[in-house]
Write a protein that holds these residues in place. Structure first.
Motif, PDB file in Angstrom:
ATOM      1  N   VAL A   4       0.870  -1.172   0.000  1.00 51.47           N
ATOM      2  CA  VAL A   4       0.000   0.000   0.000  1.00 51.47           C
ATOM      3  C   VAL A   4       0.906   1.221   0.000  1.00 51.47           C
ATOM      4  O   VAL A   4       1.662   1.436   0.949  1.00 51.47           O
ATOM      5  CB  VAL A   4      -0.937   0.015   1.227  1.00 51.47           C
ATOM      6  CG1 VAL A   4      -1.809   1.268   1.209  1.00 51.47           C
ATOM      7  CG2 VAL A   4      -1.788  -1.249   1.283  1.00 51.47           C
ATOM      8  N   VAL A   5       0.835   2.014  -1.061  1.00 49.76           N
ATOM      9  CA  VAL A   5       1.715   3.179  -1.158  1.00 49.76           C
ATOM     10  C   VAL A   5       1.032   4.478  -0.773  1.00 49.76           C
ATOM     11  O   VAL A   5       1.707   5.431  -0.378  1.00 49.76           O
ATOM     12  CB  VAL A   5       2.368   3.308  -2.557  1.00 49.76           C
ATOM     13  CG1 VAL A   5       3.308   2.153  -2.812  1.00 49.76           C
ATOM     14  CG2 VAL A   5       1.343   3.413  -3.649  1.00 49.76           C
ATOM     15  N   ALA A   6      -0.302   4.524  -0.856  1.00 47.27           N
ATOM     16  CA  ALA A   6      -0.993   5.761  -0.511  1.00 47.27           C
ATOM     17  C   ALA A   6      -2.495   5.530  -0.477  1.00 47.27           C
ATOM     18  O   ALA A   6      -3.000   4.521  -0.979  1.00 47.27           O
ATOM     19  CB  ALA A   6      -0.679   6.854  -1.543  1.00 47.27           C
ATOM     20  N   ALA A   7      -3.180   6.495   0.104  1.00 43.39           N
ATOM     21  CA  ALA A   7      -4.635   6.580  -0.026  1.00 43.39           C
ATOM     22  C   ALA A   7      -4.916   7.361  -1.297  1.00 43.39           C
ATOM     23  O   ALA A   7      -4.106   8.188  -1.724  1.00 43.39           O
ATOM     24  CB  ALA A   7      -5.227   7.283   1.182  1.00 43.39           C
ATOM     25  N   HIS A   8      -6.060   7.099  -1.901  1.00 48.46           N
ATOM     26  CA  HIS A   8      -6.444   7.797  -3.124  1.00 48.46           C
ATOM     27  C   HIS A   8      -7.876   8.299  -2.950  1.00 48.46           C
ATOM     28  O   HIS A   8      -8.804   7.502  -2.833  1.00 48.46           O
ATOM     29  CB  HIS A   8      -6.332   6.864  -4.324  1.00 48.46           C
ATOM     30  CG  HIS A   8      -6.704   7.497  -5.622  1.00 48.46           C
ATOM     31  ND1 HIS A   8      -5.834   8.278  -6.340  1.00 48.46           N
ATOM     32  CD2 HIS A   8      -7.864   7.477  -6.323  1.00 48.46           C
ATOM     33  CE1 HIS A   8      -6.428   8.701  -7.436  1.00 48.46           C
ATOM     34  NE2 HIS A   8      -7.660   8.228  -7.449  1.00 48.46           N
ATOM     35  N   GLY A   9      -8.042   9.593  -2.902  1.00 50.12           N
ATOM     36  CA  GLY A   9      -9.375  10.162  -2.743  1.00 50.12           C
ATOM     37  C   GLY A   9      -9.862  10.076  -1.310  1.00 50.12           C
ATOM     38  O   GLY A   9      -9.105   9.809  -0.379  1.00 50.12           O
ATOM     39  N   LEU A  10     -11.157  10.295  -1.143  1.00 54.19           N
ATOM     40  CA  LEU A  10     -11.755  10.383   0.192  1.00 54.19           C
ATOM     41  C   LEU A  10     -12.548   9.145   0.594  1.00 54.19           C
ATOM     42  O   LEU A  10     -12.986   9.040   1.740  1.00 54.19           O
ATOM     43  CB  LEU A  10     -12.675  11.613   0.261  1.00 54.19           C
ATOM     44  CG  LEU A  10     -12.001  12.953  -0.020  1.00 54.19           C
ATOM     45  CD1 LEU A  10     -13.038  14.063  -0.041  1.00 54.19           C
ATOM     46  CD2 LEU A  10     -10.921  13.229   1.007  1.00 54.19           C
ATOM     47  N   GLN A  11     -12.758   8.217  -0.334  1.00 53.07           N
ATOM     48  CA  GLN A  11     -13.638   7.077  -0.085  1.00 53.07           C
ATOM     49  C   GLN A  11     -12.916   5.799   0.322  1.00 53.07           C
ATOM     50  O   GLN A  11     -13.486   4.717   0.282  1.00 53.07           O
ATOM     51  CB  GLN A  11     -14.481   6.793  -1.336  1.00 53.07           C
ATOM     52  CG  GLN A  11     -15.278   7.984  -1.824  1.00 53.07           C
ATOM     53  CD  GLN A  11     -16.252   8.496  -0.774  1.00 53.07           C
ATOM     54  OE1 GLN A  11     -16.940   7.714  -0.138  1.00 53.07           O
ATOM     55  NE2 GLN A  11     -16.267   9.811  -0.563  1.00 53.07           N
ATOM     56  N   GLY A  12     -11.638   5.893   0.722  1.00 54.88           N
ATOM     57  CA  GLY A  12     -10.910   4.723   1.207  1.00 54.88           C
ATOM     58  C   GLY A  12     -10.237   3.902   0.133  1.00 54.88           C
ATOM     59  O   GLY A  12      -9.812   2.774   0.383  1.00 54.88           O
ATOM     60  N   THR A  13     -10.103   4.429  -1.052  1.00 53.57           N
ATOM     61  CA  THR A  13      -9.418   3.711  -2.124  1.00 53.57           C
ATOM     62  C   THR A  13      -7.921   3.663  -1.820  1.00 53.57           C
ATOM     63  O   THR A  13      -7.339   4.632  -1.338  1.00 53.57           O
ATOM     64  CB  THR A  13      -9.668   4.394  -3.484  1.00 53.57           C
ATOM     65  OG1 THR A  13     -11.076   4.435  -3.711  1.00 53.57           O
ATOM     66  CG2 THR A  13      -8.996   3.636  -4.622  1.00 53.57           C
ATOM     67  N   LEU A  14      -7.315   2.514  -2.090  1.00 54.77           N
ATOM     68  CA  LEU A  14      -5.893   2.294  -1.849  1.00 54.77           C
ATOM     69  C   LEU A  14      -5.124   2.332  -3.160  1.00 54.77           C
ATOM     70  O   LEU A  14      -5.569   1.769  -4.162  1.00 54.77           O
ATOM     71  CB  LEU A  14      -5.674   0.924  -1.192  1.00 54.77           C
ATOM     72  CG  LEU A  14      -6.397   0.671   0.120  1.00 54.77           C
ATOM     73  CD1 LEU A  14      -6.305  -0.802   0.496  1.00 54.77           C
ATOM     74  CD2 LEU A  14      -5.824   1.547   1.217  1.00 54.77           C
ATOM     75  N   LYS A  15      -3.969   2.954  -3.148  1.00 53.51           N
ATOM     76  CA  LYS A  15      -3.048   2.889  -4.279  1.00 53.51           C
ATOM     77  C   LYS A  15      -2.024   1.816  -3.934  1.00 53.51           C
ATOM     78  O   LYS A  15      -1.346   1.896  -2.904  1.00 53.51           O
ATOM     79  CB  LYS A  15      -2.360   4.228  -4.513  1.00 53.51           C
ATOM     80  CG  LYS A  15      -1.444   4.225  -5.715  1.00 53.51           C
ATOM     81  CD  LYS A  15      -0.851   5.602  -5.958  1.00 53.51           C
ATOM     82  CE  LYS A  15       0.064   5.565  -7.166  1.00 53.51           C
ATOM     83  NZ  LYS A  15       0.675   6.882  -7.402  1.00 53.51           N
TER      84      LYS A  15
END
Length: 165
Positions: A4-15
């Motif tokens: 897991v490198v980062a969060a993406h957006g506000l809805q809990g999506t994982l990069k």
């Protein structure tokens, strides 16, 4: 399988940075496990990024929850992986193997496998304390015997000259 490198957006999506042959296959092996927390994540791939994918995980519904997973290494049990084809190996199966020279002398142990763009590199913790990097190709590593816990290397001439007879 992935990091897991980062969060993406506000809805809990994982990069995710994926270590699978095809990044989008990361969710195909079943639930992934976070080694550090023991948490199990069921993923659904929702997009692609350079070097990875965007994924939703059950129970991760906001940015804070996704951020809390930053840096997590995600794995699957060995039984979930397909058997490698002939002359294919999982890195985990090679790490820790004894490394022998082609004349039978013990050189060290496999510390890891890397690929920095020019092909796989075998990292060896040599008996004398040095760390050696050798190409992981058939010419340099003609024998890989996972069942017997060893591989044989034919080092480049300059390495042989440094090590002496």
């Amino acid at each position: 399988m992935a990091k897991v490198v980062a969060a993406h957006g506000l809805q809990g999506t994982l990069k995710l940075r994926c270590f699978t042959e095809r990044a989008e296959d990361v969710a195909a092996y079943g639930p992934l496990h976070d080694r550090s927390s023991g948490r199990q994540l069921v993923l659904k791939v929702v997009g692609r990024t350079s070097g990875g994918v965007l994924a939703k995980a059950d129970g991760i519904d906001d940015r804070s929850a996704a951020e809390a997973l930053r840096g997590a290494l995600l794995h699957v049990p060995r039984a979930a992986l397909p058997e490698p084809a002939a002359d294919e190996f999982y890195h985990a199966d090679l790490e820790g193997l004894a490394v022998e020279l082609d004349d039978g002398r013990h050189l060290g142990t496999v510390r890891g496998i890397g690929n920095f763009g020019a092909g796989d590199v075998l990292e060896i913790a040599a008996d004398g304390g040095d760390v050696l990097s050798l190409p992981f190709d058939r010419a340099t590593v003609p024998v890989v015997d996972v069942a017997r816990g060893r591989l044989v290397v034919v080092p480049p001439a300059e390495l042989s000259a440094e090590r002496g007879p």
